[in-house]
Structure formats: C-alpha cells, structure tokens
Design a protein around this motif. Structure first.
Motif, PDB file in Angstrom:
ATOM      1  N   ARG A 109      10.014 -20.400 107.297  1.00  0.00           N
ATOM      2  CA  ARG A 109       8.993 -20.709 106.302  1.00  0.00           C
ATOM      3  C   ARG A 109       7.953 -21.551 106.681  1.00  0.00           C
ATOM      4  O   ARG A 109       7.822 -22.371 107.529  1.00  0.00           O
ATOM      5  CB  ARG A 109      10.008 -21.471 105.269  1.00  0.00           C
ATOM      6  CG  ARG A 109      11.237 -20.686 104.530  1.00  0.00           C
ATOM      7  CD  ARG A 109      12.152 -21.663 103.899  1.00  0.00           C
ATOM      8  NE  ARG A 109      12.706 -22.815 104.320  1.00  0.00           N
ATOM      9  CZ  ARG A 109      13.107 -23.896 103.838  1.00  0.00           C
ATOM     10  NH1 ARG A 109      13.270 -23.447 102.504  1.00  0.00           N
ATOM     11  NH2 ARG A 109      13.479 -24.890 104.421  1.00  0.00           N
ATOM     12  N   TRP A 110       6.989 -21.339 105.798  1.00  0.00           N
ATOM     13  CA  TRP A 110       5.715 -22.040 105.983  1.00  0.00           C
ATOM     14  C   TRP A 110       5.978 -23.969 105.927  1.00  0.00           C
ATOM     15  O   TRP A 110       5.225 -24.284 106.678  1.00  0.00           O
ATOM     16  CB  TRP A 110       4.635 -21.888 104.728  1.00  0.00           C
ATOM     17  CG  TRP A 110       3.150 -22.443 104.939  1.00  0.00           C
ATOM     18  CD1 TRP A 110       2.254 -21.995 105.851  1.00  0.00           C
ATOM     19  CD2 TRP A 110       2.634 -23.618 104.070  1.00  0.00           C
ATOM     20  NE1 TRP A 110       1.247 -22.593 105.845  1.00  0.00           N
ATOM     21  CE2 TRP A 110       1.612 -23.942 104.939  1.00  0.00           C
ATOM     22  CE3 TRP A 110       3.276 -24.470 103.512  1.00  0.00           C
ATOM     23  CZ2 TRP A 110       0.743 -24.796 104.449  1.00  0.00           C
ATOM     24  CZ3 TRP A 110       2.405 -25.417 102.703  1.00  0.00           C
ATOM     25  CH2 TRP A 110       1.259 -25.509 103.293  1.00  0.00           C
TER      26      TRP A 110
ATOM     27  N   LEU B 219       1.680 -15.100 106.055  1.00  0.00           N
ATOM     28  CA  LEU B 219       2.615 -14.991 105.144  1.00  0.00           C
ATOM     29  C   LEU B 219       2.567 -14.444 103.823  1.00  0.00           C
ATOM     30  O   LEU B 219       3.131 -13.584 103.391  1.00  0.00           O
ATOM     31  CB  LEU B 219       3.558 -16.436 105.173  1.00  0.00           C
ATOM     32  CG  LEU B 219       4.167 -16.899 106.476  1.00  0.00           C
ATOM     33  CD1 LEU B 219       4.743 -18.319 106.040  1.00  0.00           C
ATOM     34  CD2 LEU B 219       5.065 -15.990 107.076  1.00  0.00           C
ATOM     35  N   ILE B 220       1.588 -14.856 103.184  1.00  0.00           N
ATOM     36  CA  ILE B 220       1.054 -14.487 101.955  1.00  0.00           C
ATOM     37  C   ILE B 220       0.516 -13.074 101.789  1.00  0.00           C
ATOM     38  O   ILE B 220       1.126 -12.212 101.091  1.00  0.00           O
ATOM     39  CB  ILE B 220      -0.294 -15.306 101.207  1.00  0.00           C
ATOM     40  CG1 ILE B 220       0.321 -16.516 100.841  1.00  0.00           C
ATOM     41  CG2 ILE B 220      -0.700 -14.476  99.987  1.00  0.00           C
ATOM     42  CD1 ILE B 220      -0.839 -17.604 100.528  1.00  0.00           C
TER      43      ILE B 220
ATOM     44  N   ARG C  81       1.753 -10.804 104.134  1.00  0.00           N
ATOM     45  CA  ARG C  81       3.072  -9.957 104.281  1.00  0.00           C
ATOM     46  C   ARG C  81       4.000  -9.914 103.017  1.00  0.00           C
ATOM     47  O   ARG C  81       4.433  -8.827 102.790  1.00  0.00           O
ATOM     48  CB  ARG C  81       3.789 -10.755 105.226  1.00  0.00           C
ATOM     49  CG  ARG C  81       3.624 -10.368 106.860  1.00  0.00           C
ATOM     50  CD  ARG C  81       4.578 -11.180 107.828  1.00  0.00           C
ATOM     51  NE  ARG C  81       4.168 -10.835 109.038  1.00  0.00           N
ATOM     52  CZ  ARG C  81       4.665 -11.356 110.230  1.00  0.00           C
ATOM     53  NH1 ARG C  81       5.967 -12.289 109.858  1.00  0.00           N
ATOM     54  NH2 ARG C  81       4.451 -11.069 111.267  1.00  0.00           N
ATOM     55  N   ARG C  82       3.819 -10.858 102.217  1.00  0.00           N
ATOM     56  CA  ARG C  82       4.483 -11.085 101.028  1.00  0.00           C
ATOM     57  C   ARG C  82       3.959  -9.823  99.968  1.00  0.00           C
ATOM     58  O   ARG C  82       4.681  -9.185  99.237  1.00  0.00           O
ATOM     59  CB  ARG C  82       4.520 -12.293 100.205  1.00  0.00           C
ATOM     60  CG  ARG C  82       5.459 -12.244  98.920  1.00  0.00           C
ATOM     61  CD  ARG C  82       5.614 -13.692  98.633  1.00  0.00           C
ATOM     62  NE  ARG C  82       6.630 -14.454  99.669  1.00  0.00           N
ATOM     63  CZ  ARG C  82       7.152 -15.657  99.484  1.00  0.00           C
ATOM     64  NH1 ARG C  82       6.705 -16.379  98.471  1.00  0.00           N
ATOM     65  NH2 ARG C  82       8.043 -16.020 100.215  1.00  0.00           N
ATOM     66  N   ILE C  83       2.707  -9.736  99.925  1.00  0.00           N
ATOM     67  CA  ILE C  83       2.128  -8.860  98.980  1.00  0.00           C
ATOM     68  C   ILE C  83       1.662  -7.334  99.641  1.00  0.00           C
ATOM     69  O   ILE C  83       0.956  -6.478  99.169  1.00  0.00           O
ATOM     70  CB  ILE C  83       0.719  -9.464  98.335  1.00  0.00           C
ATOM     71  CG1 ILE C  83      -0.176  -9.909  99.500  1.00  0.00           C
ATOM     72  CG2 ILE C  83       1.135 -10.758  97.595  1.00  0.00           C
ATOM     73  CD1 ILE C  83      -1.660 -10.297  98.832  1.00  0.00           C
ATOM     74  N   ARG C  84       2.274  -7.456 100.929  1.00  0.00           N
ATOM     75  CA  ARG C  84       2.351  -6.023 101.612  1.00  0.00           C
ATOM     76  C   ARG C  84       0.847  -5.482 101.909  1.00  0.00           C
ATOM     77  O   ARG C  84       0.248  -4.280 101.712  1.00  0.00           O
ATOM     78  CB  ARG C  84       3.044  -5.079 100.813  1.00  0.00           C
ATOM     79  CG  ARG C  84       4.335  -5.542 100.815  1.00  0.00           C
ATOM     80  CD  ARG C  84       5.241  -4.569  99.982  1.00  0.00           C
ATOM     81  NE  ARG C  84       6.506  -4.650  99.938  1.00  0.00           N
ATOM     82  CZ  ARG C  84       7.675  -4.559 100.724  1.00  0.00           C
ATOM     83  NH1 ARG C  84       7.231  -4.294 102.045  1.00  0.00           N
ATOM     84  NH2 ARG C  84       8.815  -5.024 100.603  1.00  0.00           N
TER      85      ARG C  84
END
Length: 354
Positions: A81-82, A159-160, A162-165
């Motif tokens: 986690r960040w 990470l952002i 990756r989350r929004i692909r």
C-alpha cells in the motif's frame, strides 16, 4: 544445473551489479567532496575533471533510486500500500535526515568560523536547515529529500494508473514526459525541500524505473559487458560534455555517463572482478557519514597543520569511505550492540546480511 540454482546465480549476479553501481556512485560523491582544499579557491569545481564527473554523478544516484523502485517494488505482483511504502521511506530516508541534521546543528553553528557558510544558532536557522536545500546543515542531504519526493510521488502515480487500468507502457511514457518537462516548469528555482534539484534530476529517476522494467529487452540489445562498448560510451560522454556544457543538451552527456557506469558495473560482475566487493552494502552509511570525515580531514585539519592540498584530499577520500565502512562492518558483526540499534533506528540501516 537446476532452474532454482540458475535463478539463485542470476539473482546473486544482479545484486552484485546493483551494488557496484551504488559503490561507484558513492566513491564519486566522496571524491567530489574531497577537493575542498584544491588551490583554485572553488573546491576544485573549476577543474575540467570535476565538472565532467559532476555531469553524471548525482544523475547516476537518482537513476539507481528509480531502478531499485522499479525492480524491488513495481515489478512485484503484490505491491505494498502507498501508506506503507511512504512509512518505509520516511524511516529509511527522512529519519536519518532529521536525526543527523538536529545532532549536527549545534556543533556546526559553533564551528561556523571554520565553515564556508556561517550557521546562526537559532530556531529559524534550524528550521531552514530542515526545509531549504540552500541552508542545509549537511549540504549533500538534499539528495535524501529529492529521492524521497520522487519515490513516494512516482509510486503513488503508478498505483493510481494500475487502479484505473492505464496501459503500463503509456504510464512510463507519461512519466518521462512529465519528469522531462520539470526543469522548465521549475522556473522559480525553489529551494524548499530541494524542489529545484528534484525537478532537475527527475528524468533520470524515471529512466532508471524504465530500465528496471524493460531490462531483459535492453540487455539483449546493448552489449554492456563489452570493453569496446565501455570505451565507446566513455568517449561519447566526454565529447558530448565538451559540446553541451552549460546548455540544456548536457542531459545527453549525463545519460551516456550513466551508460558508461552501467557497462563498468556489468563488466566487473560478469568477469568476477571483486575489487569493490568489500564495500558492498555500506554505500548508504558512507553517504550519511562521509561528510563528517570530509570536514575533519579538510576544513578542521587545515586550521592546525599546513599540508599540500592533495594530502587533505586523499585523507578526506579515505576516511570518508572507510571510517563509515568500519562502522558498517561492526554493525553487521554485532547486530545486538548499542551502535547497531542506533544505526537501525535513527540511520535507516539494515544489519541483516544478504
């Protein structure tokens, strides 16, 4: 030979390569800080060799920071986690920065007469030493602020994404464009938390990140382990520096300087040349503590004895590297000692043997 043994050998070779890059970088840093008594009155900064070395010395350090982020964190499927990542970097980078700044502040202020720039004994001066890179108690610690900023911001952006692909390659292209533009965005040259240095060096960080991600492809295309390639990169680095010094295009010289050092590190690893092996693992404590021995061997010593400038420089280089190294070796040999516990808690050190 089994696949597990092959993997273990490759991992060991990779760790040696990374260690050699770090060691080469820290030797150059200490060498650069060992020229204080050079008779030009500018700490040797007018010499051509110093300026050439400076063209890639800190870009190499920042490149390695990005490379290690890419290899040890980004490529792992189970990313941390960040908030946990930031906590780890605070412990590793910011706790040593604050600890050594506070501990050094009073003696540094008391000895301002021996220093190039006086430090006022006041809370304001201490606060500025923690927040402004032009007022730092230990000047080279701007790197800790720059590295911390680039690590936590870059990791958060990945990470952002990756989350929004967002496509991974697109993420790296965007990072290169953003970080490459930062030197021009930073028109005000802000000293707060080393913002200017962060902007100036950010592109090398993302290049290190990209090399970690695409290392297999790049290594197949580039003959790093060839002596001819080492000579080629050294020649291009030197020629480009001659042409581009004091221009925006010096970045290309810096990139070839980094490539030269990658080639050197890979040659040392592939040919099992272990001349730097005794320093493996100690680069960070050398970075943190070398300044003290540089100062003692030059500014302080020169007030009591008169020696040729090169003797001060040699003493500074040797003590700046090997006194912290001795402390590191002691910590590794005595992990439960008081010195080791202090090193782990306040200097971000690890006493575990790799």
């Amino acid at each position: 030979m089994t696949s597990s043994v092959l993997t273990e050998k490759r991992t060991a070779g990779f760790l040696r390569f990374v260690s050699y890059l770090q060691i080469i970088g820290i030797i150059l840093v200490v060498l650069g800080h060992s020229m204080h008594e050079y008779p030009d009155g500018c700490e040797g900064k007018t010499t051509y060799i110093y300026r050439m070395m400076y063209s890639f010395r800190m870009p190499l350090f920042i490149f390695v920071s990005g490379f290690l982020l890419g290899y040890t964190v980004v490529m792992k499927t189970g990313a941390v986690r960040w908030t946990d990542f930031v906590a780890g970097k605070l412990k590793r980078l910011m706790v040593p920065f604050v600890t050594l700044t506070v501990v050094t502040f009073i003696p540094r202020a008391m000895m301002s007469g021996m220093a190039d720039d006086a430090i006022e004994m006041s809370w304001r001066s201490l606060a500025e030493g923690l927040l402004r890179n032009d007022r730092m108690i230990i000047p080279l610690f701007w790197f800790l602020q720059t590295s911390f900023t680039l690590l936590v911001i870059t990791y958060g952006m990945i990470l952002i994404a990756r989350r929004i692909r967002i496509n991974e390659l697109a993420v790296y292209i965007i990072l290169v464009m953003i970080y490459g533009a930062l030197p021009w965005i930073d028109a005000l040259h802000q000293p707060w938390f080393s913002l200017s240095d962060t902007c100036r060096l950010a592109v090398y960080f993302v290049l290190g990140l990209m090399y970690a991600r695409y290392m297999k492809v790049v290594d197949r295309a580039i003959p790093w382990e060839s002596m001819w390639f080492l000579v080629f990169t050294a020649a291009v680095w030197a020629v480009l520096y001659l042409i581009a010094e004091n221009t925006d295009f010096v970045i290309f010289s810096s990139i070839f300087g980094i490539a030269m050092n990658i080639s050197l590190a890979k040659i040392l690893e592939s040919k099992h040349i272990g001349v730097l092996d005794h320093l493996r693992g100690s680069n960070y404590i050398i970075f943190l503590l070398s300044w003290y021995f540089n100062v003692l061997s030059q500014q302080v010593l020169s007030h009591f004895v008169t020696l040729p400038w090169w003797i001060y420089s040699l003493l500074s280089l040797l003590t700046g590297i090997y006194v912290p190294w001795i402390i590191f070796r002691y910590m590794r040999a005595h992990p439960d000692s008081c010195i080791s516990r202090i090193g782990v808690t306040f200097l971000g050190q690890s006493v575990k043997k790799r």
